[in-house]
Design a protein around this motif. Structure first.
Motif, PDB file in Angstrom:
ATOM      1  N   ASP A 129     -30.770  -1.931  11.887  1.00  0.00           N
ATOM      2  CA  ASP A 129     -30.107  -3.192  11.548  1.00  0.00           C
ATOM      3  C   ASP A 129     -30.528  -3.523  10.122  1.00  0.00           C
ATOM      4  N   GLU A 130     -30.214  -4.721   9.639  1.00  0.00           N
ATOM      5  CA  GLU A 130     -30.473  -5.013   8.231  1.00  0.00           C
ATOM      6  C   GLU A 130     -31.944  -5.013   7.845  1.00  0.00           C
ATOM      7  N   ASN A 131     -32.853  -5.160   8.794  1.00  0.00           N
ATOM      8  CA  ASN A 131     -34.284  -5.194   8.487  1.00  0.00           C
ATOM      9  C   ASN A 131     -35.077  -4.053   9.103  1.00  0.00           C
ATOM     10  N   CYS A 132     -34.399  -3.041   9.632  1.00  0.00           N
ATOM     11  CA  CYS A 132     -35.112  -1.985  10.347  1.00  0.00           C
ATOM     12  C   CYS A 132     -34.552  -0.609   9.992  1.00  0.00           C
ATOM     13  N   LEU A 133     -35.419   0.243   9.479  1.00  0.00           N
ATOM     14  CA  LEU A 133     -35.066   1.614   9.143  1.00  0.00           C
ATOM     15  C   LEU A 133     -35.770   2.545  10.124  1.00  0.00           C
ATOM     16  N   VAL A 134     -35.019   3.456  10.732  1.00  0.00           N
ATOM     17  CA  VAL A 134     -35.592   4.421  11.670  1.00  0.00           C
ATOM     18  C   VAL A 134     -35.708   5.763  10.958  1.00  0.00           C
ATOM     19  N   MET A 135     -36.906   6.361  11.027  1.00  0.00           N
ATOM     20  CA  MET A 135     -37.126   7.673  10.430  1.00  0.00           C
ATOM     21  C   MET A 135     -37.810   8.564  11.460  1.00  0.00           C
ATOM     22  N   VAL A 136     -37.307   9.773  11.591  1.00  0.00           N
ATOM     23  CA  VAL A 136     -37.884  10.741  12.525  1.00  0.00           C
ATOM     24  C   VAL A 136     -38.361  11.932  11.712  1.00  0.00           C
ATOM     25  N   GLU A 137     -39.652  12.201  11.804  1.00  0.00           N
ATOM     26  CA  GLU A 137     -40.214  13.349  11.112  1.00  0.00           C
ATOM     27  C   GLU A 137     -41.052  14.162  12.099  1.00  0.00           C
ATOM     28  N   ARG A 138     -41.035  15.469  11.920  1.00  0.00           N
ATOM     29  CA  ARG A 138     -41.769  16.344  12.832  1.00  0.00           C
ATOM     30  C   ARG A 138     -42.021  17.673  12.131  1.00  0.00           C
ATOM     31  N   PRO A 139     -43.204  18.243  12.286  1.00  0.00           N
ATOM     32  CA  PRO A 139     -43.461  19.543  11.654  1.00  0.00           C
ATOM     33  C   PRO A 139     -42.473  20.603  12.140  1.00  0.00           C
ATOM     34  N   ILE A 140     -42.045  21.456  11.244  1.00  0.00           N
ATOM     35  CA  ILE A 140     -41.038  22.471  11.568  1.00  0.00           C
ATOM     36  C   ILE A 140     -41.503  23.369  12.706  1.00  0.00           C
ATOM     37  N   MET A 141     -42.750  23.758  12.700  1.00  0.00           N
ATOM     38  CA  MET A 141     -43.237  24.675  13.740  1.00  0.00           C
ATOM     39  C   MET A 141     -43.188  24.041  15.124  1.00  0.00           C
ATOM     40  N   ASP A 142     -43.291  22.713  15.223  1.00  0.00           N
ATOM     41  CA  ASP A 142     -43.212  22.051  16.526  1.00  0.00           C
ATOM     42  C   ASP A 142     -41.870  22.288  17.207  1.00  0.00           C
ATOM     43  N   PHE A 143     -40.791  22.234  16.449  1.00  0.00           N
ATOM     44  CA  PHE A 143     -39.513  22.443  17.124  1.00  0.00           C
ATOM     45  C   PHE A 143     -39.039  23.888  17.048  1.00  0.00           C
ATOM     46  N   LYS A 144     -39.550  24.698  16.109  1.00  0.00           N
ATOM     47  CA  LYS A 144     -39.186  26.113  16.075  1.00  0.00           C
ATOM     48  C   LYS A 144     -39.732  26.844  17.302  1.00  0.00           C
ATOM     49  N   THR A 145     -40.925  26.461  17.744  1.00  0.00           N
ATOM     50  CA  THR A 145     -41.509  27.128  18.903  1.00  0.00           C
ATOM     51  C   THR A 145     -40.764  26.786  20.190  1.00  0.00           C
ATOM     52  N   GLN A 146     -39.994  25.700  20.215  1.00  0.00           N
ATOM     53  CA  GLN A 146     -39.260  25.309  21.408  1.00  0.00           C
ATOM     54  C   GLN A 146     -37.834  25.868  21.441  1.00  0.00           C
ATOM     55  N   LEU A 147     -37.400  26.522  20.363  1.00  0.00           N
ATOM     56  CA  LEU A 147     -36.063  27.109  20.342  1.00  0.00           C
ATOM     57  C   LEU A 147     -36.064  28.435  21.095  1.00  0.00           C
ATOM     58  N   PRO A 148     -34.944  28.800  21.725  1.00  0.00           N
ATOM     59  CA  PRO A 148     -34.904  30.096  22.398  1.00  0.00           C
ATOM     60  C   PRO A 148     -34.911  31.237  21.385  1.00  0.00           C
ATOM     61  N   LEU A 149     -35.366  32.408  21.836  1.00  0.00           N
ATOM     62  CA  LEU A 149     -35.363  33.575  20.963  1.00  0.00           C
ATOM     63  C   LEU A 149     -33.923  33.931  20.605  1.00  0.00           C
ATOM     64  N   PRO A 150     -33.707  34.427  19.421  1.00  0.00           N
ATOM     65  CA  PRO A 150     -32.330  34.807  19.051  1.00  0.00           C
ATOM     66  C   PRO A 150     -31.855  35.972  19.900  1.00  0.00           C
ATOM     67  N   VAL A 151     -30.594  36.013  20.149  1.00  0.00           N
ATOM     68  CA  VAL A 151     -30.004  37.105  20.922  1.00  0.00           C
ATOM     69  C   VAL A 151     -29.946  38.330  20.011  1.00  0.00           C
ATOM     70  N   GLN A 152     -30.526  39.416  20.488  1.00  0.00           N
ATOM     71  CA  GLN A 152     -30.512  40.645  19.712  1.00  0.00           C
ATOM     72  C   GLN A 152     -29.294  41.470  20.089  1.00  0.00           C
ATOM     73  N   ARG A 153     -28.617  42.011  19.072  1.00  0.00           N
ATOM     74  CA  ARG A 153     -27.513  42.917  19.395  1.00  0.00           C
ATOM     75  C   ARG A 153     -27.561  44.052  18.402  1.00  0.00           C
ATOM     76  N   LYS A 154     -27.176  45.194  18.909  1.00  0.00           N
ATOM     77  CA  LYS A 154     -27.203  46.381  18.079  1.00  0.00           C
ATOM     78  C   LYS A 154     -26.025  46.340  17.127  1.00  0.00           C
ATOM     79  N   LYS A 155     -26.285  46.577  15.853  1.00  0.00           N
ATOM     80  CA  LYS A 155     -25.229  46.591  14.856  1.00  0.00           C
ATOM     81  C   LYS A 155     -24.531  47.933  14.910  1.00  0.00           C
ATOM     82  N   PHE A 156     -23.237  47.907  14.682  1.00  0.00           N
ATOM     83  CA  PHE A 156     -22.426  49.116  14.723  1.00  0.00           C
ATOM     84  C   PHE A 156     -22.920  50.154  13.711  1.00  0.00           C
ATOM     85  N   GLY A 157     -23.052  51.375  14.175  1.00  0.00           N
ATOM     86  CA  GLY A 157     -23.416  52.486  13.292  1.00  0.00           C
ATOM     87  C   GLY A 157     -24.887  52.597  12.977  1.00  0.00           C
ATOM     88  N   THR A 158     -25.753  51.844  13.663  1.00  0.00           N
ATOM     89  CA  THR A 158     -27.186  51.972  13.370  1.00  0.00           C
ATOM     90  C   THR A 158     -27.932  52.503  14.560  1.00  0.00           C
TER      91      THR A 158
END
Length: 158
Positions: A129-158
């Motif tokens: 509102d006019e007198n309230c600013l919301v800020m969300v900050e968090r270390p990158i590693m905190d949320f990177k560790t909670q992400l799922p592993l990327p899906v691995q797929r074999k690239k064509f011709g390798t």
């Protein structure tokens, strides 16, 4: 937007304001493009992640990227970043120093960019509102560790 103006930062070093009713860049935007942006703004290398404005004071634009929060006051002088600009370059004076100056000296030091870079990665910032600013900050590693592993797929011709 409520005032019929669109604001955009298409790259880390640019900022534009476009008037939808007039179908052209605003006078403020043209002035900023001629004079240049603040030195600290030009040193950034990450894209702006959020732009908003204060509905009670449309001359205030709030911007942030992952490591910086900025309040841009369009009613104040924009510091010149280029030597060929229309206004002399201004160095940003720390707030602690400004508080100790007399009012007249403080007014001479004012410029459009109020920049804060004291954040963990800044994920979100917006006015609640006019007198309230919301800020969300968090270390990158905190949320990177909670992400799922990327899906691995074999690239064509390798």
């Amino acid at each position: 937007m409520e005032d019929g103006t669109s604001r955009a930062a298409p790259s880390p070093l640019q900022l534009f304001e476009f008037s939808i009713p007039e179908k052209q860049y605003t006078a403020w935007s043209r002035t900023v493009q001629n004079r240049g942006l603040h030195k600290v703004w030009l040193e950034r290398d990450s894209p702006i992640t959020h732009i908003t404005f204060n509905p009670k004071n449309p001359s205030h634009i709030l911007l942030h990227d992952v490591y910086m929060f900025c309040v841009l006051d369009k009613s104040l002088v924009s510091p010149c970043a280029r030597s060929g600009g229309l206004a002399p370059a201004r160095r940003q004076t720390p707030q602690s120093t400004l508080k100790q100056l007399p009012e007249t000296a403080r007014q001479r030091q004012l410029h459009a960019f109020k920049i804060c870079k004291k954040f963990q990665p800044l994920l979100f910032a917006d006015l609640l509102d006019e007198n309230c600013l919301v800020m969300v900050e968090r270390p990158i590693m905190d949320f990177k560790t909670q992400l799922p592993l990327p899906v691995q797929r074999k690239k064509f011709g390798t």
